[in-house]
Design a protein around this motif. Structure first.
Motif, PDB file in Angstrom:
ATOM      1  N   ARG A  51      -2.972   8.853   0.657  1.00  0.00           N
ATOM      2  CA  ARG A  51      -3.993   8.449  -0.112  1.00  0.00           C
ATOM      3  C   ARG A  51      -5.370   9.407  -0.178  1.00  0.00           C
ATOM      4  O   ARG A  51      -5.941   9.701  -0.992  1.00  0.00           O
ATOM      5  CB  ARG A  51      -4.463   6.992  -0.090  1.00  0.00           C
ATOM      6  N   GLY A 107       0.839  -1.173  -0.077  1.00  0.00           N
ATOM      7  CA  GLY A 107       0.005   0.187  -0.106  1.00  0.00           C
ATOM      8  C   GLY A 107       0.791   1.469  -0.105  1.00  0.00           C
ATOM      9  O   GLY A 107       0.853   1.924  -0.833  1.00  0.00           O
ATOM     10  N   ARG A 108       1.673   1.484   1.022  1.00  0.00           N
ATOM     11  CA  ARG A 108       2.527   2.704   1.031  1.00  0.00           C
ATOM     12  C   ARG A 108       3.441   2.691  -0.008  1.00  0.00           C
ATOM     13  O   ARG A 108       3.678   3.755  -0.560  1.00  0.00           O
ATOM     14  CB  ARG A 108       3.180   2.584   2.488  1.00  0.00           C
ATOM     15  N   ASN A 109       4.175   1.675  -0.220  1.00  0.00           N
ATOM     16  CA  ASN A 109       5.157   1.620  -1.519  1.00  0.00           C
ATOM     17  C   ASN A 109       4.402   2.046  -2.979  1.00  0.00           C
ATOM     18  O   ASN A 109       5.073   2.912  -3.701  1.00  0.00           O
ATOM     19  CB  ASN A 109       5.892   0.280  -1.725  1.00  0.00           C
ATOM     20  N   ARG A 127       2.668   2.086   9.412  1.00  0.00           N
ATOM     21  CA  ARG A 127       2.923   1.836   7.814  1.00  0.00           C
ATOM     22  C   ARG A 127       1.339   2.101   7.351  1.00  0.00           C
ATOM     23  O   ARG A 127       1.380   2.914   6.323  1.00  0.00           O
ATOM     24  CB  ARG A 127       3.418   0.563   7.581  1.00  0.00           C
ATOM     25  N   GLU A 128       0.288   1.509   7.787  1.00  0.00           N
ATOM     26  CA  GLU A 128      -0.983   1.874   7.200  1.00  0.00           C
ATOM     27  C   GLU A 128      -1.449   3.229   7.399  1.00  0.00           C
ATOM     28  O   GLU A 128      -1.939   3.641   6.431  1.00  0.00           O
ATOM     29  CB  GLU A 128      -2.003   0.801   8.010  1.00  0.00           C
ATOM     30  N   THR A 179       0.401   5.287   5.055  1.00  0.00           N
ATOM     31  CA  THR A 179      -0.086   5.176   3.529  1.00  0.00           C
ATOM     32  C   THR A 179      -1.550   5.625   3.172  1.00  0.00           C
ATOM     33  O   THR A 179      -1.750   6.323   2.274  1.00  0.00           O
ATOM     34  CB  THR A 179      -0.481   3.444   3.545  1.00  0.00           C
ATOM     35  N   ALA A 236       1.842   3.926  -3.213  1.00  0.00           N
ATOM     36  CA  ALA A 236       1.362   5.341  -3.051  1.00  0.00           C
ATOM     37  C   ALA A 236       2.548   6.182  -3.363  1.00  0.00           C
ATOM     38  O   ALA A 236       2.485   7.128  -4.085  1.00  0.00           O
ATOM     39  CB  ALA A 236       0.837   5.544  -1.808  1.00  0.00           C
TER      40      ALA A 236
END
Length: 440
Positions: free
Chosen positions: A332, A229-231, A324-325, A328, A233
């Motif tokens: 977003r 998810g983060r990567n 991390r979430e 992310t 983004a």
């Protein structure tokens, strides 16, 4: 390992099938053994050697053999009825009952013509209900079977009394017939019950394996979402920046694309680690990564409070996933300009709070606003985090707090350290052999 697990399951099921076959064969052979022993024995000395008694004895033997055939024919279906996989048709209960009544009629006729001694009469009376009872005891409840056995014994006494049987012989008819019925009950019913328990245990093991596979699939989905998810983004953000720089003829576009390439390769390795089930999020790394990523996106990020280095590894890993979430979803959703990450270690718990501005209006119940929600487009971010925190008896709260702010708070009680394997691999998933096949 996969071959050994498959072989072990096959051998275990093969043993169960052999026990099943042995039980069914035993119940199929049992009426023949009783008939050939209890019906043939009186011919030697108890049946009077005269044409009529011999003819009646042979007829009685043929009827008993027919009862055995019907019992063998119905044993499979009666077993299936007891195990709950089929229904025993009522029409199949009629022929064995008719043969049983014919058996009692022939027995009464032999006693009426004085063609059999008292001992032989009692032996044949004891054998009369066995073949019919073997299947009947699997079809009806035990209480009903016992009532029917008493009724059958009363009928037999009435018929024999009508043809002139008196005294101790008539009194002995009841216990001998009941002995045959009870003997069948204690031989058949426990065997069928044991077999049903073994099959239920086998079905439970299969169900446990299927549930473990489902849990493992959920883990894969959750981890892939958290890892990529983060990567993704960041890759999208840096790609847009590189396009703008390239359109302006700026050489920094090359640096941005080199960074995109590095993140893509890192993501590829992280996906491999997740598939192998070995990846653990590191809290300090995730805090530094979140600050760097948000700062690169033009969002002021402040990390305050404790470092978290003294926390147990499972708690650090779970909070690393939360950071991390959260980072992310800040990238977003909404239009954030500032984000604050604060970690506090209390005497009995540790609290991680991520707060950002620029939150979009909440679309529905549950406090999800899109920012930090992970559900704005059908995602599973918060659901995955709650699953991770639930393993540690932790909780997660997320929602708007007013003035365009969105706050995500993760709380984990400080207790005995939980093995890191619990965060990513449920115990059932580690134990089920079929997971190896699913994972490959």
């Amino acid at each position: 390992m996969l071959v050994r697990g498959w072989r072990r399951n096959w051998q275990q099921r093969s043993k169960l099938e052999r026990i099943d076959l042995y039980s069914r064969l035993t119940l199929s052979v049992m009426p023949w053994l009783f008939t050939l022993s209890w019906q043939l024995a009186p011919f030697k000395s108890d049946i009077r050697h005269a044409p009529l008694p011999i003819a009646l004895g042979l007829a009685l033997l043929l009827v008993s053999l027919a009862q055995c055939l019907l019992s063998n024919r119905n044993i499979q279906l009666s077993f299936a009825h007891y195990l709950g996989t089929a229904v025993f048709p009522r029409r199949r209960q009629l022929p064995p009952l008719v043969l049983l009544l014919v058996n009692l009629g022939l027995l009464a006729t032999m006693a009426g013509v004085d063609g059999i001694a008292d001992s032989g009469l009692l032996i044949m009376t004891m054998n009369a209900p066995v073949a019919h009872a073997i299947t009947q005891v699997l079809v009806i409840p035990v209480r009903t079977f016992l009532i029917q056995s008493l009724a059958l014994a009363a009928l037999c006494v009435g018929v024999l009394a009508a043809v002139g049987v008196r005294g101790g012989t008539l009194a002995g008819v009841v216990p001998t017939m009941l002995f045959g019925c009870v003997l069948t009950l204690i031989a058949v019913r426990p065997s069928a019950w044991s077999l049903s328990v073994m099959w239920q245990a086998e079905e439970a093991r299969d169900l446990q394996a299927r549930l473990a596979v489902a849990e493992e699939r959920l883990r894969f989905g959750r981890d892939l979402h958290d890892v990529l998810g983060r990567n993704l983004a960041v890759i999208a953000l840096k790609s847009e920046l590189a396009v703008e720089l390239a359109q302006r003829g700026r050489p920094e576009a090359v640096d941005q694309m080199v960074e995109v390439q590095r993140i893509a390769r890192t993501s590829q390795q992280e996906v491999r680690d997740v598939v192998r089930g070995y990846r653990e999020a590191d809290l300090s790394t995730e805090l530094a990564g979140a600050r760097g990523v948000l700062s690169a996106a033009g969002i002021e990020c402040e990390v305050t409070g404790d470092s978290g280095g003294e926390l147990p590894a499972p708690i650090q890993s779970a909070l690393g996933w939360v950071v991390r979430e959260a980072a992310t979803n800040v990238l977003r959703h909404g239009d954030p300009r500032r984000c604050t990450i604060r970690l506090r270690s209390l005497p009995d718990s540790v609290v991680l709070r991520v707060e950002n501005d620029g939150a979009a209006p909440a679309p529905g119940p549950g406090g999800g606003s899109g920012v930090g929600d992970g559900s704005g487009s059908g995602g599973s971010g918060l659901a995955g985090l709650r699953e991770r925190l639930r393993v540690l008896d932790g909780s997660l709260a997320a929602g708007p707090t007013g003035n365009g702010l969105f706050r995500l708070t993760a709380t984990i009680p400080l207790g005995p350290a939980v093995p890191p394997a619990r965060l990513d691999r449920p115990p059932a998933a580690r134990e089920a052999p079929v997971l190896q096949e699913e994972r490959r």
